[in-house]
Design an enzyme around this catalytic site. Structure first.
Site, PDB file in Angstrom:
ATOM      1  NE  ARG A  52      -1.617  -2.345   2.776  1.00 44.97           N
ATOM      2  CZ  ARG A  52      -1.740  -3.610   2.347  1.00 44.97           C
ATOM      3  NH1 ARG A  52      -2.782  -3.970   1.676  1.00 44.97           N
ATOM      4  NH2 ARG A  52      -0.816  -4.511   2.624  1.00 44.97           N
ATOM      5  CB  THR A  53       3.383   2.572   2.352  1.00 42.15           C
ATOM      6  OG1 THR A  53       2.621   2.025   3.429  1.00 42.15           O
ATOM      7  CG2 THR A  53       3.908   3.935   2.729  1.00 42.15           C
ATOM      8  CE  LYS A  81      27.293  -3.363  -5.676  1.00 39.47           C
ATOM      9  NZ  LYS A  81      27.401  -2.222  -6.575  1.00 39.47           N
ATOM     10  NE  ARG A 102       7.057   0.677   5.005  1.00 40.62           N
ATOM     11  CZ  ARG A 102       5.839   0.135   4.926  1.00 40.62           C
ATOM     12  NH1 ARG A 102       5.699  -1.121   4.542  1.00 40.62           N
ATOM     13  NH2 ARG A 102       4.761   0.840   5.219  1.00 40.62           N
ATOM     14  CG  HIS A 130       3.360   3.746   8.614  1.00 45.18           C
ATOM     15  ND1 HIS A 130       3.549   4.619   7.549  1.00 45.18           N
ATOM     16  CD2 HIS A 130       2.846   2.604   8.062  1.00 45.18           C
ATOM     17  CE1 HIS A 130       3.169   4.023   6.434  1.00 45.18           C
ATOM     18  NE2 HIS A 130       2.741   2.812   6.713  1.00 45.18           N
TER      19      HIS A 130
END
Ligand code: CP
Length: 302
Positions: A52-53, A81, A102, A130
């Site tokens: 969703r986000t 890396k 995120r 959030h």
């Protein structure tokens, strides 16, 4: 006008929240289209999974005439890396006008905001916050009920690891909620450092049955399996609650059920067709709310 970065619900004033809600209403009337991001690029830096986000931010930017770059996991990036968050942010800020981020680490977005020349929007950092999810949650309440103040909220499930819960409760500090019930197993109670930021009393219990008939907004959350250090501890609590038809029958007729999603099995699928089930509608509002946030951060108002 919003602060440059959106990291925590606590950063937002009541006026700023109302402005975002009004902008979301305006974008809905415009059929969720505008040209205000023409020539702008937004980086979607998702080090953790999302449906969703990430996609609603992507949709929001494109609907505003902008373009997106980015990644949906650290796999395939130079993080594999050994590149640090700091160096990754330094690169993305030179490629974009805004970074939506995120990350699995609490505080990652805040850290990025301290080094980035372009705004950072926190799209979820570990078990911390959030904030744009919380904006969608209360916007949904406003759309359905027409108001937020005075409503009784019941937040159910994983209150220890759920970042959406933290942001929702912190956003509620800008309003005047009625009773706020926090229902969870003892092991998943809200953390003290979160509770200490609230300006209203909460009633903590492990019994949904005791409070369900007083609830206007039932906010159901998933038990956050990925944040448990010990799988045995997760097994003990994973099926603690299930909202089913009998739960809904105990609720007020004009009450509603929200869930930030994804759902696993904490809401019976037969509940989906009941009028109280607003969680898919809630998710659908994500695009216009995020358009409202982006507008305030890098849109016409800057
Ligand atoms: N509510 C939410 O954050 O969903 P995603 O994890 O799918 O983005």
């Amino acid at each position: 006008m919003l602060p440059k970065h959106v990291i925590s619900s606590l950063d937002l004033s009541k006026e700023e929240i109302e402005l975002i809600f009004d902008e979301a209403d305006r974008y809905e009337k415009l059929n969720r289209t505008s040209k205000e991001l023409e020539g702008k690029v937004v980086a979607l830096a998702f080090f953790e999974p999302s449906t969703r986000t990430r996609n609603s931010f992507d949709s929001a930017v494109q609907r505003m005439g902008g373009r997106t770059i980015g990644f949906s996991s650290s796999e395939g990036t130079s993080v594999e890396k050994g590149e640090t968050i700091a160096d990754t942010v330094r690169m993305l800020e030179s490629y974009s006008d805004l970074i939506v981020m995120r990350h699995k680490l609490d505080g990652a977005a805040k850290f990025a905001s301290e080094i980035s020349k372009v705004p950072i929007i926190n799209a979820g950092d570990g078990k911390h916050e959030h904030p744009t999810q919380a904006l969608i949650d209360l916007y949904t309440v406003r759309k359905v009920k027409g108001y937020i103040d005075g409503l009784n909220f019941c937040v159910l499930g994983d209150l220890k690891y759920g970042r959406a819960v933290n942001s929702l409760l912190r956003l509620l500090t800008k309003f005047k909620p009625g009773k706020v019930f926090l229902v969870s197993p003892q092991q998943l109670r809200i953390r003290t450092e979160v509770k200490d930021t609230l300006n209203f009393p909460v009633i903590e219990t492990d019994s949904l049955q005791d409070v369900i008939d007083m609830t206007d907004v039932l906010y159901v959350t998933r038990i956050q399996k990925e944040r448990f250090a010990d799988e045995i501890e997760f097994e003990k609590v994973k099926e603690s609650y299930k909202v089913d038809i009998s739960t809904v029958n105990s609720m007020r007729k004009d009450s509603m059920i929200l869930h930030p999603l994804p759902r696993v099995n904490e809401i019976d699928r037969r509940v989906d067709k009941l009028p109280q089930a607003k969680y898919f509608y809630q998710a659908s509002l994500g695009v216009q709310v995020r358009m409202g946030v982006i507008h305030q951060v890098i849109g016409d108002s800057r």
